[in-house]
Design a protein around this motif. Structure first.
Motif, PDB file in Angstrom:
ATOM      1  N   LYS A 129       2.084  -1.655   3.963  1.00 58.54           N
ATOM      2  CA  LYS A 129       3.472  -1.633   4.509  1.00 58.54           C
ATOM      3  C   LYS A 129       4.192  -1.130   3.170  1.00 58.54           C
ATOM      4  N   THR A 130       4.954  -0.159   2.906  1.00 58.15           N
ATOM      5  CA  THR A 130       5.559   0.295   1.767  1.00 58.15           C
ATOM      6  C   THR A 130       7.167   0.796   2.072  1.00 58.15           C
ATOM      7  N   ASN A 131       8.009   0.382   1.004  1.00 60.21           N
ATOM      8  CA  ASN A 131       9.301   0.486   1.235  1.00 60.21           C
ATOM      9  C   ASN A 131       9.723   2.090   0.527  1.00 60.21           C
ATOM     10  N   LYS A 132      10.853   2.258   0.319  1.00 66.49           N
ATOM     11  CA  LYS A 132      11.221   3.643  -0.503  1.00 66.49           C
ATOM     12  C   LYS A 132      10.709   3.686  -1.804  1.00 66.49           C
ATOM     13  N   THR A 133      10.563   2.612  -2.461  1.00 65.04           N
ATOM     14  CA  THR A 133      10.243   2.572  -3.796  1.00 65.04           C
ATOM     15  C   THR A 133       8.653   2.413  -3.750  1.00 65.04           C
ATOM     16  N   GLY A 134       7.995   2.450  -2.792  1.00 65.87           N
ATOM     17  CA  GLY A 134       6.262   2.453  -2.697  1.00 65.87           C
ATOM     18  C   GLY A 134       6.039   0.947  -2.955  1.00 65.87           C
TER      19      GLY A 134
END
Length: 156
Positions: free
Chosen positions: A95-100
């Motif tokens: 799972k990743t967010n906008k910043t990786g």
């Protein structure tokens, strides 16, 4: 008086039932198309899937014996993959967010994938969810990805 009420009741019922029927048949048609393509990429087309999941009318994953078939479509590309699970060493849910980085909550997820590590040092990511303007919140993809991560891990 009763005839007028009956006609009004039938007309109102039809205005509710017809759209629901049309939407349901459209969804069923799209799901059948995904299942058909998923079966076409399989090496054994005559055998039925022992396990299959379809989501967003354009994604699907299925299992036939030790063969995993995956289909993912978005606005710009289509991803088809057939994987022999005997060659997989490890399966992780990423799972990743906008910043990786790993998101702190499910609301921050912009990409959800299963990361497969093969015995021959090759890696592959099966993308279950990628945020877009039309689809920006992870939903059933999380449950399906978790289910398949556990299933694949138990088979390797």
């Amino acid at each position: 008086m009763d005839i007028t009420n009956t006609i009004i009741g039938i007309a109102l019922s039809l205005t509710i039932i017809i759209p629901i029927y049309l939407i349901n048949s459209n969804v069923k048609k799209k799901r059948n198309q995904v299942l058909k393509v998923l079966n076409e990429i399989s090496s054994n087309r005559n055998e039925k899937f022992s396990e299959v999941d379809l989501w967003n009318n354009s994604f699907g994953i299925g299992l036939k014996n030790d063969e995993l078939n995956f289909l993912g479509k978005n606005e710009t590309s289509e991803f088809k993959e057939t994987i022999n699970l005997n060659e997989v060493k490890k399966c992780l849910m990423i799972k990743t967010n906008k910043t990786g980085q790993e998101p702190k909550s499910n609301h921050d997820i912009v990409k959800l994938s299963l990361h497969l590590e093969f015995k021959n040092q090759k890696n592959l990511n099966l993308i279950f969810f990628e945020a877009s303007p039309s689809h920006f919140i992870v939903g059933e993809e999380m449950r399906i990805a978790k289910k398949w991560q556990e299933l694949i891990s138990s088979m390797i």
